[in-house]
Every structure is written in structure tokens, then in C-alpha cells.
Design a protein around this motif. Structure first.
Motif, mmCIF file in Angstrom:
data_model
loop_
_atom_site.group_PDB
_atom_site.id
_atom_site.type_symbol
_atom_site.label_atom_id
_atom_site.label_comp_id
_atom_site.label_asym_id
_atom_site.label_seq_id
_atom_site.Cartn_x
_atom_site.Cartn_y
_atom_site.Cartn_z
ATOM 1 N N PRO A 140 -46.670 -24.479 87.153
ATOM 2 C CA PRO A 140 -46.427 -25.377 86.015
ATOM 3 C C PRO A 140 -46.682 -24.669 84.688
ATOM 4 C CG PRO A 140 -48.519 -25.898 87.056
ATOM 5 C CD PRO A 140 -47.863 -24.868 87.919
ATOM 6 N N VAL A 141 -45.869 -25.038 83.688
ATOM 7 C CA VAL A 141 -46.024 -24.444 82.354
ATOM 8 C C VAL A 141 -46.353 -25.490 81.305
ATOM 9 C CG1 VAL A 141 -44.504 -22.501 82.877
ATOM 10 C CG2 VAL A 141 -43.522 -24.608 81.924
ATOM 11 N N THR A 142 -46.108 -26.744 81.590
ATOM 12 C CA THR A 142 -46.412 -27.809 80.638
ATOM 13 C C THR A 142 -47.818 -28.352 80.885
ATOM 14 O OG1 THR A 142 -45.499 -29.547 82.071
ATOM 15 C CG2 THR A 142 -43.970 -28.436 80.569
ATOM 16 N N VAL A 143 -48.343 -29.056 79.875
ATOM 17 C CA VAL A 143 -49.690 -29.611 80.000
ATOM 18 C C VAL A 143 -49.721 -30.699 81.065
ATOM 19 C CG1 VAL A 143 -51.525 -30.850 78.791
ATOM 20 C CG2 VAL A 143 -50.219 -29.064 77.599
ATOM 21 N N PHE A 144 -48.726 -31.617 81.012
ATOM 22 C CA PHE A 144 -48.697 -32.687 82.017
ATOM 23 C C PHE A 144 -48.459 -32.120 83.419
ATOM 24 C CE2 PHE A 144 -47.706 -35.104 78.136
ATOM 25 C CZ PHE A 144 -48.631 -36.131 78.268
ATOM 26 N N GLY A 145 -47.654 -31.076 83.478
ATOM 27 C CA GLY A 145 -47.408 -30.452 84.777
ATOM 28 C C GLY A 145 -48.680 -29.865 85.376
ATOM 29 N N LYS A 146 -49.496 -29.234 84.543
ATOM 30 C CA LYS A 146 -50.748 -28.656 85.033
ATOM 31 C C LYS A 146 -51.744 -29.748 85.438
ATOM 32 C CE LYS A 146 -50.284 -24.456 82.274
ATOM 33 N NZ LYS A 146 -50.873 -23.629 81.189
ATOM 34 N N ILE A 147 -51.783 -30.836 84.645
ATOM 35 C CA ILE A 147 -52.709 -31.923 84.976
ATOM 36 C C ILE A 147 -52.335 -32.557 86.318
ATOM 37 C CG2 ILE A 147 -53.518 -34.203 84.279
ATOM 38 C CD1 ILE A 147 -53.252 -33.289 81.366
ATOM 39 N N PHE A 148 -51.039 -32.906 86.463
ATOM 40 C CA PHE A 148 -50.597 -33.521 87.713
ATOM 41 C C PHE A 148 -50.688 -32.554 88.887
ATOM 42 C CE2 PHE A 148 -48.488 -36.626 84.869
ATOM 43 C CZ PHE A 148 -48.953 -37.794 85.457
ATOM 44 N N SER A 149 -50.521 -31.270 88.626
ATOM 45 C CA SER A 149 -50.657 -30.287 89.705
ATOM 46 C C SER A 149 -52.077 -30.267 90.245
ATOM 47 C CB SER A 149 -50.265 -28.899 89.203
ATOM 48 O OG SER A 149 -48.911 -28.870 88.822
ATOM 49 N N THR A 150 -53.038 -30.335 89.323
ATOM 50 C CA THR A 150 -54.442 -30.361 89.766
ATOM 51 C C THR A 150 -54.745 -31.629 90.558
ATOM 52 O OG1 THR A 150 -55.050 -29.110 87.773
ATOM 53 C CG2 THR A 150 -56.819 -30.227 88.967
ATOM 54 N N ILE A 151 -54.232 -32.770 90.062
ATOM 55 C CA ILE A 151 -54.490 -34.040 90.750
ATOM 56 C C ILE A 151 -53.883 -34.028 92.147
ATOM 57 C CG2 ILE A 151 -54.028 -36.518 90.710
ATOM 58 C CD1 ILE A 151 -54.152 -36.375 87.649
ATOM 59 N N PHE A 152 -52.619 -33.618 92.240
ATOM 60 C CA PHE A 152 -51.937 -33.636 93.537
ATOM 61 C C PHE A 152 -52.505 -32.581 94.482
ATOM 62 C CE2 PHE A 152 -48.461 -35.834 91.199
ATOM 63 C CZ PHE A 152 -48.407 -36.961 92.016
ATOM 64 N N VAL A 160 -47.734 -39.009 106.499
ATOM 65 C CA VAL A 160 -48.594 -38.981 105.302
ATOM 66 C C VAL A 160 -48.278 -37.765 104.450
ATOM 67 C CG1 VAL A 160 -50.975 -38.783 104.509
ATOM 68 C CG2 VAL A 160 -50.412 -40.317 106.404
ATOM 69 N N TRP A 161 -48.080 -36.635 105.087
ATOM 70 C CA TRP A 161 -47.774 -35.413 104.346
ATOM 71 C C TRP A 161 -46.436 -35.521 103.632
ATOM 72 C CZ3 TRP A 161 -44.756 -30.731 105.562
ATOM 73 C CH2 TRP A 161 -45.114 -29.624 104.774
ATOM 74 N N ALA A 162 -45.426 -36.086 104.291
ATOM 75 C CA ALA A 162 -44.104 -36.230 103.674
ATOM 76 C C ALA A 162 -44.160 -37.182 102.482
ATOM 77 C CB ALA A 162 -43.104 -36.728 104.711
ATOM 78 N N MET A 163 -44.926 -38.253 102.582
ATOM 79 C CA MET A 163 -45.060 -39.180 101.448
ATOM 80 C C MET A 163 -45.677 -38.487 100.243
ATOM 81 S SD MET A 163 -46.389 -42.513 103.581
ATOM 82 C CE MET A 163 -46.989 -43.286 102.088
ATOM 83 N N CYS A 164 -46.729 -37.739 100.477
ATOM 84 C CA CYS A 164 -47.390 -37.042 99.355
ATOM 85 C C CYS A 164 -46.469 -36.005 98.723
ATOM 86 C CB CYS A 164 -48.668 -36.378 99.841
ATOM 87 S SG CYS A 164 -49.951 -37.519 100.399
ATOM 88 N N ILE A 165 -45.730 -35.292 99.536
ATOM 89 C CA ILE A 165 -44.838 -34.255 99.008
ATOM 90 C C ILE A 165 -43.724 -34.877 98.170
ATOM 91 C CG2 ILE A 165 -43.059 -32.605 99.717
ATOM 92 C CD1 ILE A 165 -44.889 -31.769 101.973
ATOM 93 N N THR A 166 -43.175 -35.984 98.643
ATOM 94 C CA THR A 166 -42.085 -36.635 97.904
ATOM 95 C C THR A 166 -42.557 -37.119 96.535
ATOM 96 O OG1 THR A 166 -41.116 -37.346 100.010
ATOM 97 C CG2 THR A 166 -40.362 -38.460 98.018
ATOM 98 N N VAL A 167 -43.692 -37.779 96.492
ATOM 99 C CA VAL A 167 -44.208 -38.287 95.219
ATOM 100 C C VAL A 167 -44.573 -37.133 94.287
ATOM 101 C CG1 VAL A 167 -46.057 -39.618 94.129
ATOM 102 C CG2 VAL A 167 -45.013 -40.415 96.267
ATOM 103 N N ALA A 168 -45.275 -36.136 94.816
ATOM 104 C CA ALA A 168 -45.687 -35.001 93.980
ATOM 105 C C ALA A 168 -44.493 -34.220 93.483
ATOM 106 C CB ALA A 168 -46.617 -34.090 94.780
ATOM 107 N N GLY A 169 -43.472 -34.029 94.318
ATOM 108 C CA GLY A 169 -42.289 -33.286 93.892
ATOM 109 C C GLY A 169 -41.526 -33.995 92.783
ATOM 110 N N CYS A 170 -41.392 -35.318 92.902
ATOM 111 C CA CYS A 170 -40.664 -36.062 91.877
ATOM 112 C C CYS A 170 -41.412 -36.033 90.536
ATOM 113 C CB CYS A 170 -40.461 -37.508 92.337
ATOM 114 S SG CYS A 170 -39.334 -37.668 93.743
ATOM 115 N N VAL A 171 -42.725 -36.235 90.565
ATOM 116 C CA VAL A 171 -43.510 -36.202 89.327
ATOM 117 C C VAL A 171 -43.461 -34.808 88.702
ATOM 118 C CG1 VAL A 171 -45.825 -36.449 88.365
ATOM 119 C CG2 VAL A 171 -45.005 -38.082 90.080
#
Length: 403
Positions: A343-355, A296-307
Motif C-alpha cells: 500500500p502507498v496511501t494512508v488509508f491503504g496502510k491503515i486498512f492493511s494493518t487492520i486486515f 472464513v478465509w474466502a470471506m476475509c479475502i473478498t472483503v479485504a481485497g475490495c477495500v
């Protein structure tokens, strides 16, 4: 009156002989005794008890519990626990009763001397003298028990504390040598610090080597001892010292990495603490739940890293490849947060909070399963592992389960 003919006489003789053969000597009835355990009565043949003369029920000490008024043997003991012991005499198999605390069961087993079954080969009931070979075997057995169970005897406790002392001394000396000033003095040949460091290392290595040799000599299963991971752990801790005696480590800089093997000596403390051994046992039997957490941890890391990579690439100087994004995902979703990549971009910060919150949830869900499995294994194994007579009880169960 006519006399019987010869054929008739032969027929009568045959009938009489067959009747004699058909007559059987009546068998003696079995000797039954009654055992009263706190009001619950058990009947058993005496010969079945005599098969185990070293136990309480099979020895002459049983007569001390005889009640002539009721012609029975009375024991003021636990009735439910005795059923398991009684079944052993009937079927030769011993099973732990359900719902009985382990310490209570051990107390009953010791009272009825069930442990003496394993001492049949060590004593000779016919002769009072002990042969020299038996004395030697008893010394070897006592030494092995003292090393395996230090709390069982005073010499074992002393040896166990010496082992802990030399482990601590080795670790302190290793950490002290990393001080720049002391390291410079230790590397200087002929200096006082160099002689002290060599003396401490020699003393610890000699003790660890002696410990391994004694354990190998007194072990009743030398091949299994040689294959044991704990034995190889002990060998790895002393191998660098002997290697440096024959090879000059100053001429080969790469050989100094062997000195890092001394850190492994800290792991020797696991063998000294039964609770640490219990944790290792429980973890080995919870690999399925642990693998679920890793997946489960590896799946989350892979998806979050790619996004995160596609949100930050070209705009974030610290994200130059997918490996950098995966490192950020590992640090973020494990809630460590080193801060080297942000993260420095707006989308990067949003997705960082979600992940970040998704990571906490995905880690918390399998953790509940792991904790539940860990608690179950701990309850099943914990009490017996922390008991001093765990090995004897397990041997008793294993012996009784054989056909």
C-alpha cells in the motif's frame, strides 16, 4: 361282571394310544462348563464353544487349563477383556470393550486364537495333505500379504525397500536431468549421459510395471484393485515412458509435459508410511472443519481485497484491477508477504494493518476446531492403524456384526 361293549373297548384303545403319544422322551441336559478368568466365573454350553474348533476354547487344548479340584477351567488373563470374547461365543458378535487399551485387547484376542476364524477356508482339519490348488492359493495369499504388509515377512520387507529405492532413484534422476549441462548431454542422441538416463528410466519403469502386475494377479478383489486410485497413480507414473516409446517427443514439444507425471512417483511413498496414510484418513474425515476454514478465509479475502482496491486504485501502479487487490489480500492475510504489492496511501496502510491482524484471528479460530477434530480422529484411528493386525481386527468386527 359284564364285559365292556365294542364301543367302550374302542374308546379305551383310543385313550391308551393318546397317552402313549403324549409321553415324550426326556431331553438330555446341556453340558455346561465353568471358565474362571482371574476369579470371575463364566458358564457356557460346551457345544457353543465347539462351533469354533480353531479357537482355544473350542479346541482340545482347552483341557490343559482344567483344574480338577474345582472342576473348572482357569485362565490367568484379563477379566474385562474376556467378557467381549465370551459374548462372541454366546451371540456371535464381537465388540471392543471400553476402557481397555488396544494392545492389551489384541494380546487377549491372539491368546484365545480368535483370529483363526478367518483361516477356516485355508486349512483342512480332516486331511493332513495339502492339495496343489491349496498350495497355489497359499502362495498367492502370502504374496498378497507381503505386498500389502511389507513388515509381515522378509520378502515383503525386501520388496518394500526396493520400491523405495527405485522411487528415490527416479526422483534423483529427474532432478539431475534439469541441470543445463546434463540436460544438453542427455538430449544428444548416442551420448553416454543419454544411455545412462534411458537405462535408469527403463529400470524404474520395469520395476513399477512389474509391481502393478503382481499386485493385480495376487489380489483377491481384482475389480476393486483396478478401480483403486492408488492403482491409477501407479499407472500414471509409468504411462509417459511407454508413450514416448511410440511417439517422438522431440517432434511434439507439447508432449514433454507428460514427463512431469514422473513427479507423481513421490506420492507412492504415502503407501509405504502408515502414519501418512493415517493423516490422509483423518483429513478425509475432517472435511467439514476444513471447509469451515476455507469459507472464513474466502470471506476475509473478498472483503479485504475490495477495500484495498478502492483505497489504492489510481494511486498505486501495482493495483490495476480487483484481481491484483485479491492477490494482495491472499498474500497478506496468509502472513506470507511477498512484497510485490504494497500500500502507498494512508488509508491503504491503515486498512492493511487492520486486515492483517483480522486475518490472523480469523485463521486461528477455525484452526482450533480443526486441530481438535484432527486429534479426536487420530486418537480413535491412530493406534489401530499403526498396529500390524489392524486389517484382521477390522475384518473380525465386520464379520461379527453380520446377522
Amino acid at each position: 361282571m359284564s364285559l365292556p361293549s365294542s364301543s367302550e373297548r374302542s374308546e379305551l384303545v383310543a385313550r391308551s394310544s393318546s397317552n402313549e403319544l403324549s409321553i415324550q422322551v426326556p431331553r438330555q441336559p446341556p453340558v455346561l462348563i465353568t471358565i474362571n478368568v482371574s476369579g470371575r466365573k463364566f458358564e457356557i454350553e460346551l457345544r457353543k464353544l465347539k462351533k469354533y474348533p480353531t479357537t482355544l476354547l473350542g479346541s482340545t487344548d482347552l483341557q490343559t487349563f482344567y483344574d480338577p479340584r474345582y472342576k473348572e477351567y482357569f485362565f490367568d488373563r484379563n477379566r474385562d477383556t474376556f467378557e467381549s470374547i465370551f459374548d462372541f461365543y454366546l451371540f456371535g458378535k464381537l465388540y471392543p470393550p471400553r476402557g481397555i487399551p488396544e494392545d492389551m485387547y489384541l494380546e487377549e484376542v491372539n491368546f484365545f486364537r480368535m483370529m483363526s476364524i478367518f483361516d477356516l477356508d485355508d486349512t483342512d482339519s480332516d486331511t493332513a495333505e495339502v492339495k496343489p490348488s491349496s498350495k497355489f492359493r497359499s502362495i498367492v495369499k502370502a504374496t498378497n500379504k507381503a505386498l500389502q504388509e511389507p513388515s509381515s515377512s522378509v520378502p515383503g520387507k525386501i520388496w518394500g525397500w526396493l520400491d523405495i529405492f527405485f522411487i528415490a532413484l527416479s526422483v534423483v534422476a529427474m532432478v539431475t536431468e534439469t541441470n543445463p549441462y546434463i540436460k544438453e548431454r542427455v538430449d544428444t542422441k548416442g551420448s553416454l549421459e543419454q544411455r545412462i538416463a534411458f537405462g535408469v528410466e527403463s529400470a524404474t519403469v520395469c520395476f513399477f510395471t512389474l509391481d502393478v502386475l503382481i499386485r493385480f494377479i495376487v489380489s483377491d478383489q481384482r475389480l476393486a484393485f483396478a478401480r483403486s486410485p492408488a492403482t491409477w497413480l501407479d499407472i500414471v507414473t509409468v504411462a509417459p515412458y511407454y508413450f514416448e516409446l511410440f511417439v517422438d517427443a522431440t517432434r511434439f514439444k507439447g508432449l514433454k509435459v507428460l514427463r512431469m507425471a514422473r513427479v507423481v512417483r513421490v506420492l507412492k511413498l504415502i503407501k509405504k508410511n502408515k502414519r501418512l496414510l493415517l493423516i490422509a484418513y483423518v483429513m478425509s474425515h475432517s472435511l467439514g472443519e476444513l471447509s469451515l476454514l476455507i469459507i472464513v478465509w474466502a470471506m476475509c479475502i473478498t472483503v479485504a481485497g475490495c477495500v484495498f482496491y478502492y483505497c489504492e486504485v489510481g494511486l498505486n501502479n501495482n493495483v490495476n484491477s480487483g484481481a491484483d487487490a485479491l492477490w494482495w489480500a491472499v498474500v497478506t492475510m496468509s502472513t506470507v508477504g511477498y512484497g510485490d504489492i504494497v500500500p502507498v496511501t494512508v488509508f491503504g496502510k491503515i486498512f492493511s494493518t487492520i486486515f492483517f491482524y483480522i486475518g490472523m484471528v480469523f485463521l486461528a479460530l477455525p484452526l482450533t476446531i480443526i486441530v481438535g477434530a484432527f486429534s479426536k480422529q487420530y486418537e480413535n484411528k491412530g493406534t489401530w492403524s499403526l498396529n500390524r493386525q489392524e486389517n484382521k481386527i477390522n475384518r473380525l468386527y465386520a464379520n461379527s456384526s453380520k446377522d
